[in-house]
Write a protein that holds these residues in place. Structure first.
Motif, PDB file in Angstrom:
ATOM      1  N   ALA A   1       0.819  -1.213   0.000  1.00  0.00           N
ATOM      2  CA  ALA A   1       0.000   0.000   0.000  1.00  0.00           C
ATOM      3  C   ALA A   1       0.850   1.260   0.000  1.00  0.00           C
ATOM      4  O   ALA A   1       0.340   2.332  -0.273  1.00  0.00           O
ATOM      5  CB  ALA A   1      -0.926   0.004   1.209  1.00  0.00           C
ATOM      6  N   GLY A   2       2.117   1.140   0.334  1.00  0.00           N
ATOM      7  CA  GLY A   2       3.006   2.287   0.287  1.00  0.00           C
ATOM      8  C   GLY A   2       3.436   2.837   1.633  1.00  0.00           C
ATOM      9  O   GLY A   2       4.232   3.761   1.698  1.00  0.00           O
ATOM     10  N   ASP A   3       2.909   2.313   2.757  1.00  0.00           N
ATOM     11  CA  ASP A   3       3.299   2.795   4.081  1.00  0.00           C
ATOM     12  C   ASP A   3       3.550   1.596   4.985  1.00  0.00           C
ATOM     13  O   ASP A   3       2.663   1.125   5.690  1.00  0.00           O
ATOM     14  CB  ASP A   3       2.217   3.693   4.667  1.00  0.00           C
ATOM     15  CG  ASP A   3       2.691   4.436   5.902  1.00  0.00           C
ATOM     16  OD1 ASP A   3       3.867   4.291   6.275  1.00  0.00           O
ATOM     17  OD2 ASP A   3       1.878   5.172   6.490  1.00  0.00           O
ATOM     18  N   GLN A   4       4.771   1.093   4.947  1.00  0.00           N
ATOM     19  CA  GLN A   4       5.119  -0.150   5.627  1.00  0.00           C
ATOM     20  C   GLN A   4       5.019  -0.032   7.146  1.00  0.00           C
ATOM     21  O   GLN A   4       4.565  -0.943   7.814  1.00  0.00           O
ATOM     22  CB  GLN A   4       6.521  -0.574   5.214  1.00  0.00           C
ATOM     23  CG  GLN A   4       6.941  -1.923   5.731  1.00  0.00           C
ATOM     24  CD  GLN A   4       8.275  -2.344   5.155  1.00  0.00           C
ATOM     25  OE1 GLN A   4       8.893  -1.591   4.416  1.00  0.00           O
ATOM     26  NE2 GLN A   4       8.725  -3.512   5.489  1.00  0.00           N
ATOM     27  N   ASP A   5       5.441   1.107   7.703  1.00  0.00           N
ATOM     28  CA  ASP A   5       5.449   1.252   9.164  1.00  0.00           C
ATOM     29  C   ASP A   5       4.044   1.253   9.750  1.00  0.00           C
ATOM     30  O   ASP A   5       3.793   0.637  10.780  1.00  0.00           O
ATOM     31  CB  ASP A   5       6.187   2.527   9.564  1.00  0.00           C
ATOM     32  CG  ASP A   5       7.673   2.444   9.248  1.00  0.00           C
ATOM     33  OD1 ASP A   5       8.215   1.323   9.233  1.00  0.00           O
ATOM     34  OD2 ASP A   5       8.290   3.500   9.023  1.00  0.00           O
ATOM     35  N   ALA A   6       3.117   1.952   9.101  1.00  0.00           N
ATOM     36  CA  ALA A   6       1.748   1.991   9.600  1.00  0.00           C
ATOM     37  C   ALA A   6       1.113   0.607   9.538  1.00  0.00           C
ATOM     38  O   ALA A   6       0.430   0.194  10.481  1.00  0.00           O
ATOM     39  CB  ALA A   6       0.916   2.990   8.810  1.00  0.00           C
ATOM     40  N   GLY A   7       1.330  -0.118   8.461  1.00  0.00           N
ATOM     41  CA  GLY A   7       0.788  -1.472   8.352  1.00  0.00           C
ATOM     42  C   GLY A   7       1.345  -2.394   9.411  1.00  0.00           C
ATOM     43  O   GLY A   7       0.614  -3.205  10.005  1.00  0.00           O
TER      44      GLY A   7
END
Length: 58
Positions: A37-43
């Protein structure tokens, strides 16, 4: 006597690892989905948080 302490420490570590398996799995899955999705840390944080709730409720 040291062998008894080593075995006890290994059993305690194994217990902690097995009791937190949903947290680790959720973090890894969330990291993969977040990377797509483009935001690894949030996931990763969302997945680990959901896994932690599952570990607590078990």
């Amino acid at each position: 006597m040291k062998r008894i302490y080593s075995v006890t420490a290994a059993l305690i570590c194994a217990t902690f690892i097995l009791s937190a398996c949903a947290t680790v799995a959720g973090g890894m899955i969330g990291g993969g989905v977040g990377r797509m999705a483009g935001d690894q840390d949030a996931g990763r944080m969302i997945g680990a948080g959901i896994g932690m709730m599952i570990d607590i409720s078990d």
